[in-house]
Design a protein around this motif. Structure first.
Motif, PDB file in Angstrom:
ATOM      1  N   PRO A 185      -0.748  11.853  14.369  1.00 36.79           N
ATOM      2  CA  PRO A 185       0.465  11.603  14.136  1.00 36.79           C
ATOM      3  C   PRO A 185       1.270  11.136  13.122  1.00 36.79           C
ATOM      4  O   PRO A 185       2.306  11.410  13.036  1.00 36.79           O
ATOM      5  CB  PRO A 185       0.631  11.600  16.088  1.00 36.79           C
ATOM      6  N   ALA A 186       0.380  10.150  12.409  1.00 39.82           N
ATOM      7  CA  ALA A 186       0.716   8.827  11.245  1.00 39.82           C
ATOM      8  C   ALA A 186       1.236   9.977  10.302  1.00 39.82           C
ATOM      9  O   ALA A 186       2.252  10.703   9.745  1.00 39.82           O
ATOM     10  CB  ALA A 186       0.206   8.615  10.674  1.00 39.82           C
ATOM     11  N   TRP A 187       0.364  11.311  10.217  1.00 40.64           N
ATOM     12  CA  TRP A 187       0.343  12.699   9.074  1.00 40.64           C
ATOM     13  C   TRP A 187       1.604  13.212  10.224  1.00 40.64           C
ATOM     14  O   TRP A 187       2.119  13.429   8.644  1.00 40.64           O
ATOM     15  CB  TRP A 187      -0.772  12.697   8.810  1.00 40.64           C
TER      16      TRP A 187
ATOM     17  N   ALA B 179      -3.527  -1.019   7.972  1.00 38.41           N
ATOM     18  CA  ALA B 179      -2.070  -1.766   8.162  1.00 38.41           C
ATOM     19  C   ALA B 179      -0.881  -1.469   9.073  1.00 38.41           C
ATOM     20  O   ALA B 179      -0.425  -2.449   9.421  1.00 38.41           O
ATOM     21  CB  ALA B 179      -1.716  -1.840   6.979  1.00 38.41           C
ATOM     22  N   ASP B 180      -0.132   0.206   8.813  1.00 37.41           N
ATOM     23  CA  ASP B 180      -0.217   0.457  10.012  1.00 37.41           C
ATOM     24  C   ASP B 180      -0.558   0.556  11.041  1.00 37.41           C
ATOM     25  O   ASP B 180       0.581  -0.328  12.664  1.00 37.41           O
ATOM     26  CB  ASP B 180       0.639   1.939   9.458  1.00 37.41           C
TER      27      ASP B 180
ATOM     28  N   ALA C  15      -0.209   8.638   0.702  1.00 39.04           N
ATOM     29  CA  ALA C  15       0.169   7.258   0.899  1.00 39.04           C
ATOM     30  C   ALA C  15      -0.587   7.424   2.865  1.00 39.04           C
ATOM     31  O   ALA C  15      -0.484   6.444   3.439  1.00 39.04           O
ATOM     32  CB  ALA C  15       1.588   7.592   1.383  1.00 39.04           C
ATOM     33  N   THR C  16      -0.507   8.670   3.955  1.00 39.58           N
ATOM     34  CA  THR C  16      -1.170   8.269   5.708  1.00 39.58           C
ATOM     35  C   THR C  16      -1.954   7.350   5.331  1.00 39.58           C
ATOM     36  O   THR C  16      -2.465   7.258   6.426  1.00 39.58           O
ATOM     37  CB  THR C  16      -0.800   9.463   5.906  1.00 39.58           C
ATOM     38  N   THR C  17      -3.148   8.239   4.965  1.00 41.20           N
ATOM     39  CA  THR C  17      -4.635   7.735   4.723  1.00 41.20           C
ATOM     40  C   THR C  17      -4.941   6.683   4.222  1.00 41.20           C
ATOM     41  O   THR C  17      -5.219   4.523   4.384  1.00 41.20           O
ATOM     42  CB  THR C  17      -5.971   7.791   4.005  1.00 41.20           C
ATOM     43  N   VAL C  18      -4.082   6.024   3.050  1.00 43.61           N
ATOM     44  CA  VAL C  18      -4.105   4.426   2.439  1.00 43.61           C
ATOM     45  C   VAL C  18      -3.845   3.148   3.192  1.00 43.61           C
ATOM     46  O   VAL C  18      -3.890   2.562   3.739  1.00 43.61           O
ATOM     47  CB  VAL C  18      -3.124   4.476   1.423  1.00 43.61           C
TER      48      VAL C  18
ATOM     49  N   LEU D 178       0.895  -1.012  -0.560  1.00 41.00           N
ATOM     50  CA  LEU D 178       0.321   0.061  -0.139  1.00 41.00           C
ATOM     51  C   LEU D 178       1.090   1.396  -0.154  1.00 41.00           C
ATOM     52  O   LEU D 178       0.134   2.311  -0.288  1.00 41.00           O
ATOM     53  CB  LEU D 178      -0.354   0.463   1.096  1.00 41.00           C
ATOM     54  N   MET D 179       2.435   1.124   0.932  1.00 38.70           N
ATOM     55  CA  MET D 179       2.177   2.284   1.001  1.00 38.70           C
ATOM     56  C   MET D 179       3.321   2.849  -0.007  1.00 38.70           C
ATOM     57  O   MET D 179       3.361   3.619  -0.887  1.00 38.70           O
ATOM     58  CB  MET D 179       3.612   2.439   1.526  1.00 38.70           C
ATOM     59  N   ASN D 180       4.186   1.632  -1.299  1.00 37.58           N
ATOM     60  CA  ASN D 180       4.396   2.331  -2.574  1.00 37.58           C
ATOM     61  C   ASN D 180       3.421   2.264  -3.251  1.00 37.58           C
ATOM     62  O   ASN D 180       4.254   2.856  -4.307  1.00 37.58           O
ATOM     63  CB  ASN D 180       5.903   1.123  -2.200  1.00 37.58           C
TER      64      ASN D 180
END
Length: 299
Positions: free
Chosen positions: A265-267, A225-226, A218-221, A178-180
């Protein structure tokens, strides 16, 4: 026209950049934003509720140095996972024929392929990073007490077996895909779209704008999973690494909103990290071009 003139008129094929540039850029960026990443992991894996309160708690209990707890794990993760993902992304784009103006789906597919490879290769470093960062948020009797990333790696193998290095590999690979597919692919997509307009040229403004958009996507997607990855990797004991068990328990006690716990905080962490990664990477590439133009052939 002479043979010499004909040969000089043929543009030389540009050499590929060193495979380690992406890993170096990611390591630099992650070192700068480490306190935010530390806070994100502790929010996801502990009882802390708010970002600012969590930062204050860390500073109060461990001082400024505490904001960089587990940074050796961050370095290990970046020089394994990130180095692999940037290399695999470039190779996947070549394999798929995804050039400068490639469609978004082809870039996303290349990113997914790279994420699957890097998520598997970098899983041990990911576990080490998460455990080192989350350790001091636990009660003293439940801490792992690792000295550094290498001590963590050796002790995991010795105390929990080689299979412990694969803990959480499923959600980690899923998150990496997802991240990449979102971060790397969307950066290339937004950059290409901006350069199609008459208002932008290939400079730091375009790099910043494209990376800002990529960080938000990327943060939202990646958030669901994170969260799962952090909880599973921080767990210990038999049966504690079950992905379905973790999901069921979280849904029962927290509801579906748990998947986006720590989004701010992730964003806040991923946004500057994404910007720093791509700005640094672009400057490293410029540095390689500059060096090659002056005869430094090893770059």
């Amino acid at each position: 026209m002479s043979t010499a003139q004909t040969q000089s008129s043929i543009p030389m094929k540009k050499q590929p950049y060193p495979f380690w540039l992406g890993g170096l850029a990611a390591t630099i960026a992650a070192s700068i934003t480490h306190p935010l990443d530390l806070t994100k992991v502790r929010l996801q894996a502990s009882g802390d509720k708010r970002m600012v309160e969590s930062i204050k708690k860390t500073y109060r209990t461990a001082g400024a140095r505490g904001l960089f707890d587990g940074i050796s794990g961050t370095w290990m993760r970046q020089m394994s996972y990130s180095m692999c993902r940037f290399w695999a992304y470039d190779e996947s784009k070549k394999l798929l024929g995804a050039g400068k103006d490639a469609p978004a789906w082809k870039l996303a597919l290349a990113g997914s392929m790279a994420g699957g490879i890097a998520g598997f290769v970098g899983n041990p470093g990911e576990i080490v990073m998460v455990r080192l960062q989350g350790d001091f948020a636990k009660p003293p009797e439940k801490r792992f007490g690792y000295k550094n990333c290498f001590d963590a790696l050796f002790r995991m193998v010795r105390e929990e077996g080689v299979s412990s290095l694969a803990r959480g590999v499923g959600p980690n690979v899923f998150r990496a895909v997802l991240m990449n597919a979102s971060q790397l692919a969307s950066y290339d997509f937004f950059k290409a779209e901006l350069l199609k307009t008459p208002y932008f040229s290939d400079n730091i403004v375009v790099h910043f704008t494209a990376s800002f958009a990529a960080g938000t996507v990327a943060t939202t997607v990646c958030s669901p999973a994170d969260v799962l990855k952090s909880r599973i990797m921080n767990a210990s004991g038999p049966g504690s690494s079950s992905t379905l068990g973790t999901i069921r328990a979280a849904l029962k006690t927290e509801g579906a909103g748990f998947m986006f716990k720590g989004w701010v905080p992730a964003w806040t962490r991923l946004q500057p990290t994404t910007i720093l990664i791509f700005l640094t990477l672009e400057q490293l590439k410029n540095g390689v071009d500059w060096s090659r133009a002056r005869g430094v052939t090893w770059l």
